[in-house]
Write an enzyme that holds these catalytic residues in place. Structure first.
Site, PDB file in Angstrom:
ATOM      1  N   CYS A 357       0.823  -1.236   0.000  1.00 38.33           N
ATOM      2  CA  CYS A 357       0.000   0.000   0.000  1.00 38.33           C
ATOM      3  C   CYS A 357       0.848   1.274   0.000  1.00 38.33           C
ATOM      4  CB  CYS A 357      -0.900   0.035   1.226  1.00 38.33           C
ATOM      5  SG  CYS A 357      -1.867  -1.434   1.501  1.00 38.33           S
TER       6      CYS A 357
HETATM    7  O1  KQY Z   1      -4.350   0.946   0.931  1.00 41.26           O
HETATM    8  C1  KQY Z   1      -4.494   0.989   2.120  1.00 41.26           C
HETATM    9  N1  KQY Z   1      -4.592  -0.113   2.785  1.00 41.26           N
HETATM   10  C2  KQY Z   1      -4.554   2.300   2.775  1.00 41.26           C
HETATM   11  C3  KQY Z   1      -5.501   2.403   3.898  1.00 41.26           C
HETATM   12  C4  KQY Z   1      -5.472   3.793   4.450  1.00 41.26           C
HETATM   13  C5  KQY Z   1      -6.068   3.914   5.744  1.00 41.26           C
HETATM   14  C6  KQY Z   1      -6.037   5.300   6.279  1.00 41.26           C
HETATM   15  N2  KQY Z   1      -5.940   5.256   7.692  1.00 41.26           N
END
Ligand code: KQY
Length: 364
Positions: A357
């Site tokens: 991510c």
């Molecule tokens: O791609 C992702 N798992 C990002 C999640 C973002 C969460 C923001 N607190």
């Protein structure tokens, strides 16, 4: 940089390569948001630096940092990493960095999807998100790449995986969620993915990882290791809420062929034991939209599938769990030509995601 509004990647002969194809680099963003990263983000920044260092051994890493974190980022990151000042709302390069597409002559272009913090005012995770939404375009400008304007379609990079040979994998829970593109049908959503990623088949897994606040991004539950082969996050514990979710994905994959008509080979990647947030960690987080950002005991969406495929390594999460070593061995077996580097990533997970991510590959 040209902003392309009147054609699509497929029409122009561009396709999204698989992540396992060769990269020229990787983009990351330095974390500092106090309702995402506990205790001001000190530990998260250390973990991000470890990820950047590991990837930088085999490809050029660019880290975007705010003006106030620029000096710190430059001091903590190795010389080989490029640090540029760029503002953002948070640090998820996968989700709002450009999705890159490439043609047969090796020319690269970006796609600038719309970003609304994983669900906008319906069930999004923070407000505002305007600086995040500008990042794909700013990065294409920095890298001197033309960019397709697709801001009228909400999509995060972590919501799609491709095999580079015509197949795209997504989850229904995310792509069809009410906070993304509520006025579009599944068929219309497929058409956008086909035209922009240049794929002919969409694999619709039903769901992602339990309690994943992205509405279940595919990059946390299932990833291509090569065309025709995926790893799927797995548990044999029938009492775990994840059991039925992983089983539903396995059953779907079992009966579905990819774009080339191949039966998909599924490698199970066992999950760690449930990872929950501690009271002490919660105390280190600022409130988000006047509510606690996390609550003690809340289960985080921990999964070993959230790894990054670098040119010469696999950079994967570790949780200090007995399953860490087995997961590392499985990925090493699936990627024999790459060194598997496992990084203790609890401080990234607390932010809501993991190594995949926070990274975005730039194809060669
Ligand atoms: O791609 C992702 N798992 C990002 C999640 C973002 C969460 C923001 N607190």
């Amino acid at each position: 940089m040209r902003i392309i509004k009147d054609s699509t990647p497929a029409g122009d002969g561009f396709r999204m390569p698989g992540e396992f194809e060769r990269h020229q680099g990787c983009i990351m963003i330095f974390p500092e948001r106090s309702d995402s990263w506990q205790y001001g983000g000190y530990a998260a920044r250390k973990a991000f630096v470890q990820v950047a260092e590991s990837i930088a051994r085999s490809e050029k890493v660019t880290v975007c940092a705010s003006a106030s974190q620029y000096d710190n980022a430059r001091a903590l990151l190795p010389d080989s990493v490029r640090v540029v000042e760029m503002s953002s709302n948070d640090a998820w390069a996968r989700d709002y960095g450009p999705t890159f597409v490439k043609n047969d002559q090796g020319e690269l272009r970006g796609i600038d999807w719309g970003f609304n913090a994983w669900g906008g005012l319906y069930d999004g995770l923070y407000f505002p998100w305007d600086k995040d939404d500008q990042m794909a375009r700013k990065l294409c400008d920095l890298l001197d790449k033309d960019v397709y304007d697709k801001r009228d379609f909400i999509l995060e990079g972590g919501a799609v995986h491709v095999d580079g040979e015509g197949t795209c994998m997504v989850t229904e829970s995310c792509l069809l969620s009410k906070g993304r593109n509520p006025d579009m049908t599944r068929q219309e959503t497929e058409e956008v993915l086909k035209k922009y990623l240049n794929v002919s088949k969409i694999l619709w897994l039903p769901c992602g990882i339990y309690n994943d606040e992205t509405n279940g991004h595919v990059d946390n539950i299932c990833a291509f290791v090569k065309p025709g082969e995926v790893v799927l996050a797995w548990t044999d514990d029938k009492s775990d809420a994840q059991y039925g979710m992983s089983m539903a994905c396995a059953e779907y994959l079992e009966k579905t062929a990819d774009a080339k008509g191949r039966k998909i080979r599924v490698h199970k990647l066992p999950l760690p034991r449930p990872v929950t947030v501690t009271a002490q960690e919660c105390q280190g987080l600022d409130a988000c939209r006047e509510k606690p950002a996390r609550t003690p005991g809340e289960r985080l969406a921990a999964s070993y599938v959230n790894f990054y495929i670098a040119n010469e390594s696999i950079v994967m999460p570790g949780f200090g769990d007995p399953a860490d070593e087995g997961a590392r061995e499985i990925l090493q077996g699936l990627f024999p030509d790459r060194e598997v580097i496992q990084i203790y990533s609890r401080d990234i997970l607390i932010g809501g995601g993991n190594i995949h991510c926070i990274t975005q590959q730039i194809p060669e």
